[in-house]
Design a protein around this motif. Structure first.
Motif, PDB file in Angstrom:
ATOM      1  N   MET A   1      20.428   3.022  -4.703  1.00 13.93           N
ATOM      2  CA  MET A   1      19.756   3.713  -5.800  1.00 13.93           C
ATOM      3  C   MET A   1      20.737   4.031  -6.909  1.00 13.93           C
ATOM      4  O   MET A   1      21.626   4.868  -6.738  1.00 13.93           O
TER       5      MET A   1
ATOM      6  N   ASP B   1      25.983   1.099  -3.353  1.00 15.41           N
ATOM      7  CA  ASP B   1      24.912   2.084  -3.260  1.00 15.41           C
ATOM      8  C   ASP B   1      23.637   1.391  -3.748  1.00 15.41           C
ATOM      9  O   ASP B   1      23.691   0.543  -4.643  1.00 15.41           O
TER      10      ASP B   1
ATOM     11  N   GLU C   1      29.003   3.439  -6.607  1.00 17.33           N
ATOM     12  CA  GLU C   1      28.238   4.649  -6.263  1.00 17.33           C
ATOM     13  C   GLU C   1      28.158   5.492  -7.523  1.00 17.33           C
ATOM     14  O   GLU C   1      29.175   5.761  -8.153  1.00 17.33           O
ATOM     15  N   ASP C   2      26.935   5.882  -7.913  1.00 17.51           N
ATOM     16  CA  ASP C   2      26.801   6.624  -9.168  1.00 17.51           C
ATOM     17  C   ASP C   2      27.111   8.101  -9.002  1.00 17.51           C
ATOM     18  O   ASP C   2      27.476   8.769  -9.961  1.00 17.51           O
TER      19      ASP C   2
HETATM   20 CA    CA Z   1      22.819   6.673  -5.902  1.00 18.06          CA
END
Ligand code: CA
Length: 230
Positions: free
Chosen positions: A55, A53, A8-9
């Motif tokens: 995106m 995630d 997850e960014d």
């Molecule tokens: Ca994201």
């Protein structure tokens, strides 16, 4: 302790997920990019579940990471983290080999229930009496190492697909409702939608049917569910 990879960014979402998984008794491995996630998987081959995630800021998105993981392993459980507006992504994610998806924003209880369900499915608490084979020509299901052969050829299945095939083979000729399949494969506490059953069955048919357009092994019981054979 079971290891879960969290890709997850967004740092605040990642730490929210990590805190809750730790509280539920999991060891977490963190990654902020797809490349990092693949690197961590190489470093920790005992990771049981990956939360991906979709995106991500760099060119490799969650689907691509999912594809790359599946190219080398069918054993690891994969859950995609999707945003509410990404309805189509759900289906695509499942078609690329994910086992499940969780829609943001999700509650800690929902997330850990999904991870628990995947771990259970991966045979952690499979009873010893379960070991052996189930023969349903041209198929042979090996319940010891959780593999399927068709005409002596190995069919690569995800853990979810394996669980579905086993459910069918345990109940030959019996019509199983979609709810029954969902409860049995995804668990009593599953919060998701029935549609996930259809998506997985569609993918399974592509792998095991002679002609996926006219399935003869997993047949549709209209308005109800599915059946193994006619
Ligand atoms: Ca994201």
């Amino acid at each position: 302790m079971k290891k879960v990879l969290v890709l997850e960014d967004e740092a605040n979402i990642r730490s929210f997920v990590v805190i809750n998984l730790k509280r539920a008794g999991y060891e977490t491995i963190e990654a902020g990019t797809g490349a990092e996630a693949l690197e961590q998987l190489k470093r920790h081959p005992d990771i049981r579940v990956a939360l991906l995630d979709i995106m991500l800021p760099d060119e490799m998105d969650g689907f691509e990471v999912c594809r790359r993981i599946r190219a080398s392993s069918s054993k690891i459980g994969i859950i995609m983290l999707t945003a509410r507006t990404q309805e189509m992504d759900k289906v695509t994610g499942l078609m690329t080999g994910a086992d499940d998806y969780v829609t943001k924003p999700f509650s800690p209880a929902e997330l850990t229930a999904r991870v628990d369900a995947i771990c259970r499915r991966m045979g952690d608490d499979a009873p010893a009496a379960d070991a052996g084979t189930i023969s349903a020509p041209p198929f042979l299901l090996n319940t010891r190492n959780r593999t399927l052969e068709k005409n002596g050829q190995r069919v690569k299945l995800t853990q979810v697909e394996y669980a579905i095939v086993k459910l069918f083979m345990d109940n030959p000729g019996k019509a199983l409702s979609r709810e029954e399949i969902l409860r049995s494969v995804w668990g009593e506490k599953y919060y998701g939608e029935l549609k996930i059953v259809d998506v997985n069955i569609r993918r399974l048919r592509l792998k095991i049917e002679d002609d996926p357009q006219t399935p003869t092994y997993i047949t549709t019981v209209w308005g109800y569910g599915y059946k193994w054979g006619f």
